[in-house]
Design an enzyme around this catalytic site. Structure first.
Site, PDB file in Angstrom:
ATOM      1  N   PRO A  14      17.717 -14.305   8.729  1.00 23.88           N
ATOM      2  CA  PRO A  14      18.925 -14.843   8.109  1.00 23.88           C
ATOM      3  C   PRO A  14      18.951 -16.369   8.180  1.00 23.88           C
ATOM      4  O   PRO A  14      18.638 -16.959   9.209  1.00 23.88           O
ATOM      5  CB  PRO A  14      20.052 -14.227   8.936  1.00 23.88           C
ATOM      6  CG  PRO A  14      19.470 -12.980   9.511  1.00 23.88           C
ATOM      7  CD  PRO A  14      18.028 -13.308   9.766  1.00 23.88           C
ATOM      8  N   GLU A  15      19.315 -16.991   7.065  1.00 23.33           N
ATOM      9  CA  GLU A  15      19.418 -18.435   6.992  1.00 23.33           C
ATOM     10  C   GLU A  15      20.894 -18.827   7.056  1.00 23.33           C
ATOM     11  O   GLU A  15      21.758 -17.977   7.278  1.00 23.33           O
ATOM     12  CB  GLU A  15      18.721 -18.935   5.722  1.00 23.33           C
ATOM     13  CG  GLU A  15      17.251 -18.513   5.666  1.00 23.33           C
ATOM     14  CD  GLU A  15      16.523 -18.954   4.404  1.00 23.33           C
ATOM     15  OE1 GLU A  15      17.014 -19.875   3.720  1.00 23.33           O
ATOM     16  OE2 GLU A  15      15.464 -18.374   4.089  1.00 23.33           O
ATOM     17  N   LYS A  27      21.650 -21.806  12.499  1.00 24.71           N
ATOM     18  CA  LYS A  27      21.568 -20.356  12.314  1.00 24.71           C
ATOM     19  C   LYS A  27      22.136 -19.599  13.516  1.00 24.71           C
ATOM     20  O   LYS A  27      21.842 -18.419  13.705  1.00 24.71           O
ATOM     21  CB  LYS A  27      20.111 -19.953  12.069  1.00 24.71           C
ATOM     22  CG  LYS A  27      19.482 -20.649  10.866  1.00 24.71           C
ATOM     23  CD  LYS A  27      18.000 -20.322  10.728  1.00 24.71           C
ATOM     24  CE  LYS A  27      17.361 -21.149   9.625  1.00 24.71           C
ATOM     25  NZ  LYS A  27      15.909 -20.864   9.486  1.00 24.71           N
ATOM     26  N   ARG A  36      14.182  -4.934  15.721  1.00 21.82           N
ATOM     27  CA  ARG A  36      12.965  -5.669  16.084  1.00 21.82           C
ATOM     28  C   ARG A  36      13.139  -6.516  17.343  1.00 21.82           C
ATOM     29  O   ARG A  36      12.166  -7.032  17.883  1.00 21.82           O
ATOM     30  CB  ARG A  36      12.521  -6.540  14.904  1.00 21.82           C
ATOM     31  CG  ARG A  36      12.172  -5.714  13.667  1.00 21.82           C
ATOM     32  CD  ARG A  36      11.736  -6.579  12.506  1.00 21.82           C
ATOM     33  NE  ARG A  36      10.477  -7.253  12.789  1.00 21.82           N
ATOM     34  CZ  ARG A  36       9.887  -8.099  11.941  1.00 21.82           C
ATOM     35  NH1 ARG A  36      10.470  -8.375  10.780  1.00 21.82           N
ATOM     36  NH2 ARG A  36       8.743  -8.672  12.251  1.00 21.82           N
ATOM     37  N   ARG A  41       7.079 -39.934   5.682  1.00 24.22           N
ATOM     38  CA  ARG A  41       6.543 -38.644   6.133  1.00 24.22           C
ATOM     39  C   ARG A  41       5.420 -38.186   5.214  1.00 24.22           C
ATOM     40  O   ARG A  41       5.574 -38.142   3.996  1.00 24.22           O
ATOM     41  CB  ARG A  41       7.637 -37.590   6.198  1.00 24.22           C
ATOM     42  CG  ARG A  41       8.614 -37.830   7.337  1.00 24.22           C
ATOM     43  CD  ARG A  41       9.585 -36.676   7.490  1.00 24.22           C
ATOM     44  NE  ARG A  41      10.424 -36.881   8.660  1.00 24.22           N
ATOM     45  CZ  ARG A  41      10.181 -36.386   9.869  1.00 24.22           C
ATOM     46  NH1 ARG A  41       9.104 -35.635  10.054  1.00 24.22           N
ATOM     47  NH2 ARG A  41      10.988 -36.624  10.882  1.00 24.22           N
ATOM     48  N   ARG A 101       4.071 -19.797   5.255  1.00 21.69           N
ATOM     49  CA  ARG A 101       5.198 -19.236   4.521  1.00 21.69           C
ATOM     50  C   ARG A 101       4.943 -19.328   3.026  1.00 21.69           C
ATOM     51  O   ARG A 101       4.291 -20.255   2.544  1.00 21.69           O
ATOM     52  CB  ARG A 101       6.496 -19.974   4.859  1.00 21.69           C
ATOM     53  CG  ARG A 101       6.860 -19.945   6.329  1.00 21.69           C
ATOM     54  CD  ARG A 101       8.169 -20.654   6.566  1.00 21.69           C
ATOM     55  NE  ARG A 101       8.503 -20.705   7.982  1.00 21.69           N
ATOM     56  CZ  ARG A 101       9.636 -21.191   8.457  1.00 21.69           C
ATOM     57  NH1 ARG A 101      10.550 -21.655   7.625  1.00 21.69           N
ATOM     58  NH2 ARG A 101       9.870 -21.210   9.754  1.00 21.69           N
TER      59      ARG A 101
END
Length: 283
Positions: free
Chosen positions: A2-3, A58, A119, A162, A273
């Site tokens: 979940p974000e 989160k 989990r 960056r 990802r």
């Protein structure tokens, strides 16, 4: 996992049942999740009034009357659901206990809050409210993307120089808190920025434009109840619906939805990802 929109959706769903109510009994059915639970957690929670339910990144944070704050992380598959009907506020009767109901809060208003996590990547911890920002999981976080500290000048400065891809930079919780894979993909699409582009090489005007876009994507997702892909459910057990509004996430090989673009959505792997984007209109 979940974000931010999913966690905020759960927080909003829990608030009517928890804020102002007392934890009449805390039921802890195992000694740990991702990490061991704090010592005497059930005892320390029992009898405490939930003064405020808030979110940081989160994490859900419950400020308690005794001066401690309960930190909750849903992990990969964790769900927090409300049952009971004390004052006509909650639509579900108490369901039968399930195999992975690891923590249950019995509130004095008749509501029951169940944390189910097959989990077991979720987590709970207790800390002093006065120093909660110094907790090891919170002290490393950047500003909230929906808060006043996340603004155009901040993001331009944070990304300057960056050499990492902008997708990876926006997922860095030390730069901005709570963003995850789904919503970074969606925001970059709306901004027309490739996830492969080096963060420090993007013009300041384009970086600045990302700020309102990120806010808009997150706000729309919260209004839709988050995104339900596998495990996520709202506090009342309902699905989120923002997955039906994805422009790129999970749409590999499908036509780009940007007007006038005849490209297709591609999937690449970045830092382990999946990133979804249209190489034709995202530069």
């Amino acid at each position: 996992m979940p974000e931010l929109p999913e966690v905020e959706t759960v927080r909003r769903g829990l608030a009517p049942a928890m804020e102002g109510a007392v934890i009449a009994r805390a039921e802890v059915n195992r000694p740990d999740l991702r990490w061991p639970f704090p010592d005497r957690m059930a005892e320390r929670l029992t009898g405490q009034r939930v003064e405020r339910l808030r979110r940081r990144s989160k994490y859900i944070l419950a400020d308690l009357s005794g001066g401690e704050t309960l930190l909750i992380h849903l992990g990969m598959s964790g769900r927090m659901t409300v049952s009971g009907d004390p004052l006509g506020q909650f639509v579900h009767d108490h369901p039968a206990a399930q195999k992975h109901d690891h923590v249950v809060f019995h509130m004095d208003n008749g509501a029951r809050i169940t944390f189910n996590d097959p989990r077991r990547f979720g987590a709970m911890d207790l800390m002093a409210t006065a120093t909660a920002d110094e907790h090891k999981l919170l002290m490393v976080l950047g500003p909230e993307p929906l808060g006043n500290d996340f603004h155009e000048d901040y993001l331009v400065a944070a990304l300057k120089g960056r050499n990492t891809p902008v997708k990876s930079a926006l997922l860095d919780q030390g730069i901005v808190a709570g963003l995850g894979n789904i919503y970074v993909c969606e925001a970059l699409f709306r901004a027309g920025v490739s996830p492969r582009r080096k963060a420090g090489q993007i013009a300041a005007a384009r970086v600045s434009a990302l700020v309102p876009i990120i806010r808009q994507v997150l706000s729309e997702a919260i209004e839709a109840g988050g995104s339900s892909l596998k495990d996520f459910r709202q506090a009342d057990g309902e699905l989120g619906y923002f997955q039906h509004s994805f422009d790129v996430y999970g749409r590999e090989g499908e036509p780009c939805r940007r007007a006038g673009c005849d490209g297709t959505v591609q999937r690449i792997t970045q830092s382990g990802r999946s990133s979804f984007y249209c190489a034709q209109c995202q530069r």
